[in-house]
Design a protein around this motif. Sequence first.
Motif: not given
Length: 212
Positions: A172-178, A87-96, A134-141, A80-83
Amino acid sequence: MFRRKRRGQEPVVEESAAREPDRDSGPWDADEAHPESDRIDLGGLRVPHHPAFDIRLAAMGDQHVSVIALYEESTLQVQAMAAPKSSGLWDEVRTKITSTASGLSVSEGPLGAELRGEVDSDGERRQIRYLGVDGPRWLLLAIISGRAALDEKVAEEFLDFVRDIVVVRGSEPMAREEAIPLRRPNENTSEQDAPDPGLDPFQRGPEISEIR
């Protein structure tokens, strides 16, 4: 249930204290209504207790970052990572992922868009599936490899496991994809992290080994 009505009034329906989930399956956010089940509390993730799975924690440095489940010559890795909220993060991570690993293609799976294909691993070719939720402020990969990448019957065991995961993002605040940090069961627990009612704290639980 119904409260007794006063004369001339319609009956008033009281909401039950236990909310029903809005969806049929997860993965779930810790702050939303979700079914109670036998889960292993790993801090940032609460994962189902599957008696046939060999569950391990993978660490990066001194921090546990992902869960590894071994089953039927197959591997499931969940992280799980912070998002961001917007918006959802999965589209961006999938492209990477596709930009660094050739041989993968997008297809529609039971949890939404996923990547499937054959990749190089230590000089060998292996089948792999990447799934993201994609969840609220998180991505589960979730990453499935081995026999389950092709065998749908084995894969379904992994998918059911993912559907019952609860993500504990925290405030708590977390960096994107942390990576949302994990811990071993019963490590640094507090009253908020107490075992679910009905579970016997003295009963021997699942063995969690560690990968570094």
